[in-house]
Each structure stands twice: as C-alpha cells, then as structure tokens.
Design an enzyme around this catalytic site. Structure first.
Site, PDB file in Angstrom:
ATOM      1  CG  ASP A   1      -1.995   1.020   1.188  1.00 49.95           C
ATOM      2  OD1 ASP A   1      -3.174   0.619   1.177  1.00 49.95           O
ATOM      3  OD2 ASP A   1      -1.678   2.237   1.152  1.00 49.95           O
ATOM      4  CB  ILE A   2       0.762   4.252  -2.191  1.00 52.32           C
ATOM      5  CG1 ILE A   2       1.844   5.082  -2.833  1.00 52.32           C
ATOM      6  CG2 ILE A   2      -0.443   5.064  -1.789  1.00 52.32           C
ATOM      7  CD1 ILE A   2       1.444   5.611  -4.194  1.00 52.32           C
TER       8      ILE A   2
ATOM      9  CG  ASN B   1     -12.239  -0.544   4.158  1.00 52.52           C
ATOM     10  OD1 ASN B   1     -12.506  -0.949   5.279  1.00 52.52           O
ATOM     11  ND2 ASN B   1     -11.136   0.132   3.897  1.00 52.52           N
TER      12      ASN B   1
ATOM     13  CD  GLN C   1     -14.621  -0.680  -2.195  1.00 54.99           C
ATOM     14  OE1 GLN C   1     -15.749  -1.009  -1.823  1.00 54.99           O
ATOM     15  NE2 GLN C   1     -14.018  -1.227  -3.231  1.00 54.99           N
TER      16      GLN C   1
ATOM     17  CG  HIS D   1      -8.609  -3.131  -1.958  1.00 54.89           C
ATOM     18  ND1 HIS D   1      -9.528  -2.379  -2.661  1.00 54.89           N
ATOM     19  CD2 HIS D   1      -8.400  -2.466  -0.792  1.00 54.89           C
ATOM     20  CE1 HIS D   1      -9.846  -1.303  -1.961  1.00 54.89           C
ATOM     21  NE2 HIS D   1      -9.176  -1.342  -0.811  1.00 54.89           N
TER      22      HIS D   1
ATOM     23  CG  HIS E   1      -6.433  -2.748   3.430  1.00 52.58           C
ATOM     24  ND1 HIS E   1      -5.711  -1.612   3.173  1.00 52.58           N
ATOM     25  CD2 HIS E   1      -7.675  -2.509   2.924  1.00 52.58           C
ATOM     26  CE1 HIS E   1      -6.478  -0.714   2.560  1.00 52.58           C
ATOM     27  NE2 HIS E   1      -7.680  -1.242   2.398  1.00 52.58           N
TER      28      HIS E   1
HETATM   29  P1  AMP Z   1      -9.641   1.427   0.691  1.00 53.88           P
HETATM   30  O1  AMP Z   1      -9.966   2.560   1.615  1.00 53.88           O
HETATM   31  O2  AMP Z   1      -9.892   0.083   1.338  1.00 53.88           O
HETATM   32  O3  AMP Z   1     -10.307   1.561  -0.654  1.00 53.88           O
HETATM   33  O4  AMP Z   1      -8.079   1.486   0.494  1.00 53.88           O
HETATM   34  C1  AMP Z   1      -7.456   1.829  -0.688  1.00 53.88           C
HETATM   35  C2  AMP Z   1      -5.975   1.784  -0.427  1.00 53.88           C
HETATM   36  O5  AMP Z   1      -5.304   1.881  -1.669  1.00 53.88           O
HETATM   37  C3  AMP Z   1      -5.457   2.948   0.453  1.00 53.88           C
HETATM   38  O6  AMP Z   1      -4.881   2.409   1.638  1.00 53.88           O
HETATM   39  C4  AMP Z   1      -4.419   3.634  -0.432  1.00 53.88           C
HETATM   40  O7  AMP Z   1      -3.277   4.054   0.278  1.00 53.88           O
HETATM   41  C5  AMP Z   1      -4.091   2.543  -1.437  1.00 53.88           C
HETATM   42  N1  AMP Z   1      -3.596   3.024  -2.728  1.00 53.88           N
HETATM   43  C6  AMP Z   1      -4.170   3.959  -3.526  1.00 53.88           C
HETATM   44  N2  AMP Z   1      -3.432   4.118  -4.642  1.00 53.88           N
HETATM   45  C7  AMP Z   1      -2.388   3.255  -4.557  1.00 53.88           C
HETATM   46  C8  AMP Z   1      -1.277   2.953  -5.399  1.00 53.88           C
HETATM   47  N3  AMP Z   1      -1.083   3.560  -6.573  1.00 53.88           N
HETATM   48  N4  AMP Z   1      -0.398   2.001  -4.988  1.00 53.88           N
HETATM   49  C9  AMP Z   1      -0.582   1.372  -3.804  1.00 53.88           C
HETATM   50  N5  AMP Z   1      -1.613   1.625  -2.969  1.00 53.88           N
HETATM   51  C10 AMP Z   1      -2.502   2.541  -3.333  1.00 53.88           C
END
Ligand code: AMP
Ligand code: ZN
Length: 134
Positions: free
Chosen positions: A30-31, A85, A92, A98, A100
C-alpha cells in the site's frame, strides 16, 4: 476498467512494489507506507468490491491472503490483520476489490479501531435484526 488505478497497476501502467503474483491475483505494498508491510491483495480482473466478487475469485484472493500470512509469520512477524472495506460507507476509496494485510509485531502500537456506538442496542435486538437462516 480504463480509469481504475488498480487495473492500471495490473497492466503495469502504474508502478507498484510487488510482493506476490500469480495468474489471477496480485499483492503489492500500500502506497500509504503506514504499518510496515501493509499489503493489498487484489484480483487481476476488475471487480468493484466484495459484494460483486464471484465466489471463485474471492477464494483465490483469500487463499493468497493465507499464503502471505504464513509467509509474513515465517519472516518473523508476530501476527497479521486482514481488512476489507466494502462500499464507500465502510471507507472503501478504491473501487476495485482488495484485502488489506497488515503484518504486526508484538507491541508495535498500530491500532485498528472502531468508534463506540452512540446509541447502544442490546445484543439480543441486534441479533434479531441481523440473523440469517440458511
Ligand atoms: P480502501 O480505503 O480500502 O479503498 O483502500 C485503498 C488503499 O489503496 C489505500 O490504503 C491507499 O493508500 C491505497 N492506494 C491507492 N493508490 C495506490 C497505489 N497507486 N499504490 C498502492 N496503494 C494505493
Ligand atoms: Zn480495476
């Protein structure tokens, strides 16, 4: 989907720190770079969320979660949290299903918290509302 950020990662149009990949599933860091090793596991095909994910794909994602959990424990982590989520109300943000995975260390002070409910119903009332018969 053309605009989906995770589909772009699958296609290699956006870089990621890949942790694991097979024919159907990709796992990458995760970024956010919060909990060390915070990993996202996604199906390679675009499915919006847990609700729209077919059973077969879900099993593949979940089995990768188990594989990576074992791997992280082998590497010396002490535990793992799995979070998914489903829909905006749950938090989400990225509309591509996805999970986590948060590798944890004893006393690492990371916290997954929920706010306490403002109006408390009894567990009996809640169970009556939510119970599902097979
Ligand atoms: P969610 O709130 O469950 O939809 O989480 C989405 C997750 O995606 C967040 O924790 C972000 O930090 C992660 N995210 C968004 N863009 C990227 C990316 N390009 N590379 C890796 N993680 C990402
Ligand atoms: Zn997508």
């Amino acid at each position: 989907m053309d605009t989906c950020i995770f589909c772009k990662i699958v296609k290699g149009e956006i870089p990621c720190y890949k942790i694991y990949e097979n024919k159907d599933v990709l796992a990458f860091l995760d970024i956010e770079n919060d909990v060390p090793g915070h990993t996202l596991i996604i199906p390679k095909k675009h499915l919006t969320d847990l609700d729209s994910c077919d059973e077969k794909t879900y099993q593949k994602v979940l089995s990768t979660a188990k594989k990576l959990t074992k791997h992280f424990l082998f590497l010396g982590f002490d535990g793992v949290n799995l979070v998914s989520n489903c829909k905006e109300a749950s938090g989400q943000i990225v509309q591509h299903f996805h999970i986590h995975l948060f590798p944890r260390k004893t006393n690492d002070e990371a916290k997954l918290t929920m706010q306490p409910a403002k109006q408390k119903e009894t567990l009996e009332t809640v169970a009556k509302k939510l119970r599902l018969e097979d």
